[in-house]
Design a protein around this motif. Structure first.
Motif, PDB file in Angstrom:
ATOM      1  N   LYS A 193       0.508   2.520  -5.048  1.00 13.67           N
ATOM      2  CA  LYS A 193       0.517   3.907  -5.510  1.00 13.67           C
ATOM      3  C   LYS A 193       1.556   4.146  -6.601  1.00 13.67           C
ATOM      4  CE  LYS A 193      -1.092   5.667  -1.042  1.00 13.67           C
ATOM      5  NZ  LYS A 193      -0.784   6.542   0.129  1.00 13.67           N
ATOM      6  N   MET A 194       2.500   3.228  -6.767  1.00 17.59           N
ATOM      7  CA  MET A 194       3.488   3.355  -7.845  1.00 17.59           C
ATOM      8  C   MET A 194       2.887   2.761  -9.113  1.00 17.59           C
ATOM      9  SD  MET A 194       7.104   2.605  -5.848  1.00 17.59           S
ATOM     10  CE  MET A 194       6.596   1.099  -4.988  1.00 17.59           C
ATOM     11  N   THR A 195       1.929   3.454  -9.647  1.00 16.40           N
ATOM     12  CA  THR A 195       1.046   2.909 -10.688  1.00 16.40           C
ATOM     13  C   THR A 195       1.759   2.635 -12.010  1.00 16.40           C
ATOM     14  OG1 THR A 195       0.398   5.185 -11.168  1.00 16.40           O
ATOM     15  CG2 THR A 195      -1.044   3.919  -9.732  1.00 16.40           C
ATOM     16  N   ASN A 196       2.916   3.241 -12.245  1.00 15.07           N
ATOM     17  CA  ASN A 196       3.631   3.041 -13.504  1.00 15.07           C
ATOM     18  C   ASN A 196       4.779   2.049 -13.382  1.00 15.07           C
ATOM     19  OD1 ASN A 196       2.275   4.936 -15.353  1.00 15.07           O
ATOM     20  ND2 ASN A 196       3.026   6.508 -13.957  1.00 15.07           N
ATOM     21  N   LEU A 197       4.844   1.359 -12.263  1.00 17.59           N
ATOM     22  CA  LEU A 197       5.940   0.426 -12.029  1.00 17.59           C
ATOM     23  C   LEU A 197       5.879  -0.751 -12.997  1.00 17.59           C
ATOM     24  CD1 LEU A 197       8.128   0.817  -9.882  1.00 17.59           C
ATOM     25  CD2 LEU A 197       6.967  -0.894  -8.480  1.00 17.59           C
ATOM     26  N   GLU A 198       7.023  -1.012 -13.666  1.00 14.39           N
ATOM     27  CA  GLU A 198       7.133  -2.132 -14.602  1.00 14.39           C
ATOM     28  C   GLU A 198       7.980  -3.261 -14.032  1.00 14.39           C
ATOM     29  OE1 GLU A 198       8.816  -0.331 -18.029  1.00 14.39           O
ATOM     30  OE2 GLU A 198       7.076   0.935 -18.448  1.00 14.39           O
ATOM     31  N   LEU A 199       8.878  -2.925 -13.118  1.00 11.25           N
ATOM     32  CA  LEU A 199       9.744  -3.915 -12.475  1.00 11.25           C
ATOM     33  C   LEU A 199       9.786  -3.660 -10.985  1.00 11.25           C
ATOM     34  CD1 LEU A 199      13.258  -5.159 -13.543  1.00 11.25           C
ATOM     35  CD2 LEU A 199      12.916  -4.248 -11.246  1.00 11.25           C
ATOM     36  N   LEU A 200       9.582  -4.717 -10.199  1.00 14.66           N
ATOM     37  CA  LEU A 200       9.682  -4.627  -8.742  1.00 14.66           C
ATOM     38  C   LEU A 200      10.429  -5.842  -8.216  1.00 14.66           C
ATOM     39  CD1 LEU A 200       9.026  -3.388  -5.984  1.00 14.66           C
ATOM     40  CD2 LEU A 200       6.849  -4.653  -6.034  1.00 14.66           C
ATOM     41  N   SER A 201      11.510  -5.590  -7.498  1.00 18.91           N
ATOM     42  CA  SER A 201      12.294  -6.651  -6.886  1.00 18.91           C
ATOM     43  C   SER A 201      12.393  -6.387  -5.388  1.00 18.91           C
ATOM     44  CB  SER A 201      13.697  -6.705  -7.511  1.00 18.91           C
ATOM     45  OG  SER A 201      14.513  -7.623  -6.802  1.00 18.91           O
ATOM     46  N   VAL A 202      11.864  -7.316  -4.596  1.00 18.12           N
ATOM     47  CA  VAL A 202      11.934  -7.215  -3.135  1.00 18.12           C
ATOM     48  C   VAL A 202      12.680  -8.434  -2.616  1.00 18.12           C
ATOM     49  CG1 VAL A 202      10.671  -6.973  -0.975  1.00 18.12           C
ATOM     50  CG2 VAL A 202       9.712  -6.012  -3.086  1.00 18.12           C
ATOM     51  N   SER A 203      13.907  -8.232  -2.170  1.00 18.86           N
ATOM     52  CA  SER A 203      14.658  -9.330  -1.554  1.00 18.86           C
ATOM     53  C   SER A 203      14.400  -9.304  -0.047  1.00 18.86           C
ATOM     54  CB  SER A 203      16.155  -9.182  -1.842  1.00 18.86           C
ATOM     55  OG  SER A 203      16.649  -7.964  -1.329  1.00 18.86           O
ATOM     56  N   PHE A 204      14.471 -10.459   0.581  1.00 17.57           N
ATOM     57  CA  PHE A 204      14.234 -10.574   2.027  1.00 17.57           C
ATOM     58  C   PHE A 204      12.880  -9.980   2.418  1.00 17.57           C
ATOM     59  CE2 PHE A 204      18.822 -10.447   1.392  1.00 17.57           C
ATOM     60  CZ  PHE A 204      19.193 -11.631   2.006  1.00 17.57           C
ATOM     61  N   ALA A 205      11.838 -10.510   1.765  1.00 19.39           N
ATOM     62  CA  ALA A 205      10.483 -10.022   2.036  1.00 19.39           C
ATOM     63  C   ALA A 205       9.884 -10.769   3.223  1.00 19.39           C
ATOM     64  CB  ALA A 205       9.613 -10.196   0.788  1.00 19.39           C
ATOM     65  N   ASP A 206      10.680 -10.924   4.280  1.00 19.08           N
ATOM     66  CA  ASP A 206      10.260 -11.730   5.426  1.00 19.08           C
ATOM     67  C   ASP A 206       8.999 -11.214   6.097  1.00 19.08           C
ATOM     68  OD1 ASP A 206      13.300 -11.675   5.055  1.00 19.08           O
ATOM     69  OD2 ASP A 206      13.069 -13.462   6.306  1.00 19.08           O
ATOM     70  N   SER A 207       8.842  -9.897   6.151  1.00 23.16           N
ATOM     71  CA  SER A 207       7.702  -9.307   6.862  1.00 23.16           C
ATOM     72  C   SER A 207       6.589  -8.868   5.926  1.00 23.16           C
ATOM     73  CB  SER A 207       8.185  -8.113   7.699  1.00 23.16           C
ATOM     74  OG  SER A 207       9.138  -8.513   8.651  1.00 23.16           O
ATOM     75  N   LEU A 208       6.677  -9.293   4.665  1.00 21.87           N
ATOM     76  CA  LEU A 208       5.593  -9.000   3.726  1.00 21.87           C
ATOM     77  C   LEU A 208       4.389  -9.855   4.074  1.00 21.87           C
ATOM     78  CD1 LEU A 208       4.561  -7.722   1.042  1.00 21.87           C
ATOM     79  CD2 LEU A 208       5.567  -9.682  -0.140  1.00 21.87           C
ATOM     80  N   GLY A 209       3.247  -9.191   4.303  1.00 24.33           N
ATOM     81  CA  GLY A 209       2.031  -9.902   4.685  1.00 24.33           C
ATOM     82  C   GLY A 209       0.970  -9.852   3.608  1.00 24.33           C
ATOM     83  N   ALA A 210      -0.234 -10.290   3.964  1.00 25.11           N
ATOM     84  CA  ALA A 210      -1.342 -10.356   3.003  1.00 25.11           C
ATOM     85  C   ALA A 210      -1.688  -8.981   2.453  1.00 25.11           C
ATOM     86  CB  ALA A 210      -2.553 -10.996   3.664  1.00 25.11           C
ATOM     87  N   LEU A 211      -1.677  -7.957   3.326  1.00 25.33           N
ATOM     88  CA  LEU A 211      -2.014  -6.603   2.893  1.00 25.33           C
ATOM     89  C   LEU A 211      -1.003  -6.087   1.869  1.00 25.33           C
ATOM     90  CD1 LEU A 211      -3.719  -4.023   3.187  1.00 25.33           C
ATOM     91  CD2 LEU A 211      -2.224  -3.352   5.084  1.00 25.33           C
TER      92      LEU A 211
END
Length: 512
Positions: A316-334
């Motif tokens: 939904k953050m359609t204008n995002l140009e930079l995304l940094s996620v540290s410790f994405a341990d629980s990031l899944g396929a969805l």
């Protein structure tokens, strides 16, 4: 001005301004004196600008106008300020040592739109406060590692001085200092309401006092002051900065989920750093995305306490140009599939996505919209393999930087595809690549930096040959040390600048 002061100024002015900026010292040759000779420097008209004191001599006005020694001291204040605006802060400090007159000139607020204070170089709090108070036109200030003297953290004193004197301040940076208090931030919101950037990197801010409440004593029948145990979130004050577009709260431990929801009230916020804050809930992140998501352009966030319940809404953050996620341990396929739909992303970091399966990377990069990526960091995403890297190579052709630290399932096959497909690739980090043999190395002609720390099966001799062919290439070996072609070879190149390329020995044998 004494003779000694005159000489000191002439030397300082020539070294810092005239010679440093290519201006002629000879005013007759430059034509400046002729242009300014018509100025009536003795005018008593109160409507004319105030003139600096004129060096007194026995010469008449025409002679004074043509004399370089006299000309320097007869300029109006406005012209002096124009000249001094070309100098750096450190140069202004030197000019201010010449005399009281020049000290007053160099203290003009128009010459100090920016300040940078590092450590306790200016030790006394009163000196810094006086400096800030004089800089009423200040638009940008940076304060780093300020501790004060005598165990007194004086950051609150400096913030108060800014609030009282610097009402035009737009950019505030307070890094690695004692945390701001709720009162400090409240003062800023009143005195410096035009702030567009607030950077509290490794400084942060403390929440306010606990809410006070009144409740009726059932025995006495009188109201008694008590506490509901809830502190005032400092972030509620950010809503008062109506022009705030950039906020950095890196490692600010007092920011909690409720506080993040208050940050969402900043109508113009576009860049937010809340990395190294591991106590935020999925609910608070979803609320932030709902209120502020469409305006966000850059987001740094710690994913340790988050799951796909919130990651799944990142699209939904359609204008995002930079995304940094540290410790994405629980990031899944969805969650990864949602992130892959951010079509404007140019910079993406997903660090330590250990729960992601190999097929998740293939699907995200094959069916996503990440064609604009120029920076990709998938370090410690331990399950990504050659198929995932091949998908990256095919669908992210503009990559300039790729980091794959400790991605041990990747082999030379995947990397060969990367270096052949991504023609703009300059930086490649393969630290911890235990499965690499170095077969992809002959194709890395465009690279400028290659990190092969902890890659045990890549031969050092091969790396030296690569550096020998391309002296602009920087390679880090197994131990993290820079690979060099050898001292003798360097000496040969220095002695023979006509040599631009040296072939491999085996290439020479093939063509001889």
């Amino acid at each position: 001005m004494t003779a000694k002061e005159t000489q000191l100024f002439k030397q300082t002015f020539e070294n810092l301004f005239l010679k440093g900026r290519g201006v002629s010292r000879d005013t007759e040759d430059s034509g400046i004196a002729e242009d300014l000779s018509t100025i009536d420097i003795d005018s008593d008209d109160t409507g004319e600008p105030e003139m600096c004191p004129v060096h007194k001599t026995g010469k008449n006005e025409d002679q004074n106008a043509q004399d370089p020694d006299i000309f320097i001291y007869s300029l109006p204040q406005e012209i002096w300020l124009k000249i001094l605006q070309q100098l750096k802060s450190s140069e202004l400090c030197v000019i201010g040592l010449v005399s009281k007159g020049f000290l007053n000139l160099t203290r003009d607020p128009s010459l100090w739109p920016e300040l940078c204070l590092v450590g306790d170089a200016i030790g006394e709090t009163s000196s810094v406060v006086n400096l800030i108070s004089r800089c009423s036109n200040l638009s940008e200030i940076s304060i780093t590692s300020r501790e004060g003297r005598h165990d007194h953290a004086d950051i609150s004193d400096l913030i108060l001085a800014l609030s009282n004197s610097c009402h035009q301040l737009k950019h505030l940076e307070v890094k690695e200092c004692q945390p701001l208090t709720y009162t400090d931030l409240s003062e800023l919101s009143t005195g410096c309401s035009k702030l567009e950037t607030i950077n509290l990197d490794m400084t942060g801010c403390l929440n306010g006092d606990v809410h006070k409440i009144l409740w009726m004593d059932p025995i006495v029948g009188e109201p008694i002051e008590g506490s509901n145990g809830v502190s005032l979130p400092f972030s509620v004050l950010f809503g008062k900065f109506k022009k705030l577009t950039c906020l950095n709260l890196f490692e600010c431990g007092d920011l909690h989920s409720e506080g993040l929801e208050f940050i969402a009230d900043c109508d113009n916020l576009e860049r937010l750093n809340i990395d190294a804050i591991d106590n935020l809930s999925d609910k608070s992140v979803n609320r932030f995305i709902e209120l502020r998501g469409k305006k966000m352009k850059k987001l740094w966030i710690d994913g340790e306490s988050l799951s796909d319940e919130s990651f799944g809404n990142f699209e939904k953050m359609t204008n995002l140009e930079l995304l940094s996620v540290s410790f994405a341990d629980s990031l899944g396929a969805l969650g990864l599939a949602s992130i892959s739909k951010l079509a404007k992303l140019e910079w993406l970091k997903l660090r330590r996505g250990e729960d992601l399966e190999p097929v998740d990377f293939v699907n995200a990069f094959s069916f996503g919209k990440l064609e604009k990526l120029i920076h990709l960091d998938l370090s410690q995403c331990s399950k990504i393999d050659d198929n995932g890297i091949i998908a990256v190579a095919k669908h992210c052709p503009r990559l300039g930087t790729l980091s794959l630290e400790w991605c041990c399932e990747i082999t030379d096959v995947g990397l060969a595809c990367i270096v052949n497909k991504c023609k703009d690739l300059l930086n490649l980090n393969l630290c911890g690549g235990f499965g690499l043999l170095g077969n992809f190395l002959p194709s890395i002609n465009q690279l400028q930096l290659l990190d092969l720390e902890q890659c045990p099966y890549v031969q050092l001799a091969v790396l030296k040959d690569l550096v020998r062919q391309n002296m602009n290439l920087v390679i880090k070996d197994y131990y993290g040390e820079e690979v060099t072609p050898g001292r003798k070879f360097s000496e040969i190149l220095l002695d023979h600048p006509e040599i631009s390329f040296i072939s491999y020995d085996h290439e020479y044998e093939e063509y001889s």
